[in-house]
Design a protein around this motif. Sequence first.
Motif, short mmCIF file in Angstrom:
data_model
loop_
_atom_site.label_atom_id
_atom_site.label_comp_id
_atom_site.label_asym_id
_atom_site.label_seq_id
_atom_site.Cartn_x
_atom_site.Cartn_y
_atom_site.Cartn_z
N TYR A 160 37.52 23.19 -3.62
CA TYR A 160 37.31 22.11 -2.65
C TYR A 160 38.15 20.88 -3.02
CZ TYR A 160 34.96 18.14 -0.44
OH TYR A 160 34.68 16.99 0.24
N LEU A 161 38.07 20.44 -4.27
CA LEU A 161 38.80 19.26 -4.70
C LEU A 161 40.31 19.52 -4.71
CD1 LEU A 161 38.70 16.35 -5.66
CD2 LEU A 161 38.38 17.20 -7.99
N ARG A 162 40.72 20.69 -5.16
CA ARG A 162 42.15 21.02 -5.15
C ARG A 162 42.69 21.00 -3.72
NH1 ARG A 162 41.69 26.07 -8.77
NH2 ARG A 162 42.19 27.03 -6.79
N SER A 163 41.91 21.51 -2.76
CA SER A 163 42.35 21.50 -1.36
C SER A 163 42.51 20.08 -0.84
CB SER A 163 41.36 22.26 -0.47
OG SER A 163 41.35 23.62 -0.81
N LEU A 164 41.61 19.17 -1.23
CA LEU A 164 41.74 17.77 -0.81
C LEU A 164 43.00 17.15 -1.38
CD1 LEU A 164 38.08 16.44 -1.18
CD2 LEU A 164 39.29 17.01 0.93
N VAL A 165 43.29 17.40 -2.64
CA VAL A 165 44.49 16.83 -3.26
C VAL A 165 45.75 17.41 -2.62
CG1 VAL A 165 45.81 16.68 -5.41
CG2 VAL A 165 43.34 16.29 -5.43
N LEU A 166 45.78 18.70 -2.38
CA LEU A 166 46.95 19.30 -1.73
C LEU A 166 47.14 18.75 -0.32
CD1 LEU A 166 46.59 23.00 -2.91
CD2 LEU A 166 48.27 21.31 -3.69
N ILE A 206 48.68 15.34 -0.67
CA ILE A 206 50.12 15.44 -0.94
C ILE A 206 50.88 15.72 0.35
CG2 ILE A 206 51.87 16.88 -2.09
CD1 ILE A 206 49.83 17.14 -4.42
N ALA A 207 50.27 16.50 1.24
CA ALA A 207 50.91 16.85 2.51
C ALA A 207 50.71 15.78 3.58
CB ALA A 207 50.36 18.18 3.00
N GLY A 208 50.07 14.66 3.23
CA GLY A 208 49.96 13.55 4.17
C GLY A 208 48.59 13.35 4.79
N ASP A 209 47.61 14.18 4.45
CA ASP A 209 46.25 14.00 4.97
C ASP A 209 45.57 12.84 4.24
OD1 ASP A 209 46.70 16.25 6.51
OD2 ASP A 209 45.56 17.59 5.20
N ASP A 210 44.61 12.23 4.90
CA ASP A 210 43.82 11.18 4.27
C ASP A 210 42.81 11.80 3.32
OD1 ASP A 210 45.08 9.12 5.62
OD2 ASP A 210 43.63 9.13 7.27
N MET A 211 42.60 11.15 2.19
CA MET A 211 41.53 11.56 1.27
C MET A 211 40.22 11.00 1.81
SD MET A 211 42.43 13.40 -1.40
CE MET A 211 41.52 13.09 -2.89
N PRO A 212 39.12 11.75 1.67
CA PRO A 212 37.83 11.19 2.07
C PRO A 212 37.43 10.07 1.10
CG PRO A 212 37.52 13.32 1.03
CD PRO A 212 39.00 13.10 1.16
#
Length: 135
Positions: A6-12, A15-21
């Motif tokens: 879950y956390l790795r997917s958020l970080v990736l 990196i690809a331009g998505d906002d972090m929660p």
Amino acid sequence: MPAGRYLRSLVLGWIAGDDMPSAPTSVWLHLCTSAPTATVVGTAPTIDGYAPQEISPADWDSIATGTNSDRLPSAVEVTFGPFTDGESTEDATHAMLMDGSNPATANLLDYGALGATRSMVAGGVVTLAAGDLGV
């Protein structure tokens, strides 16, 4: 401690331009009697008196920068128990950080082996000293 999927997917995604929660207001430390993986939570102890422990952002120390990795150590002692089941003994071998207290519904953030197996016995507690836990 390695990051959960879950956390790795958020970080990736970040990196690809998505906002972090937003950061969680607290995380929960769970002891495990089996090894978790990035996608599977460890087995929770069943001994009476066991409960995951809430850790707030203020309970972490400063990031320690190392040669090959950085670490965020705990700044407080964390105690589980006292355990009250007179017939049971269980060994905690691993720990998980999750964004909730219920491992069936919370997201796995980080996990790893304890430095030493911790026995949970009636009348006892398991204590992790400040600095023993690190992300």
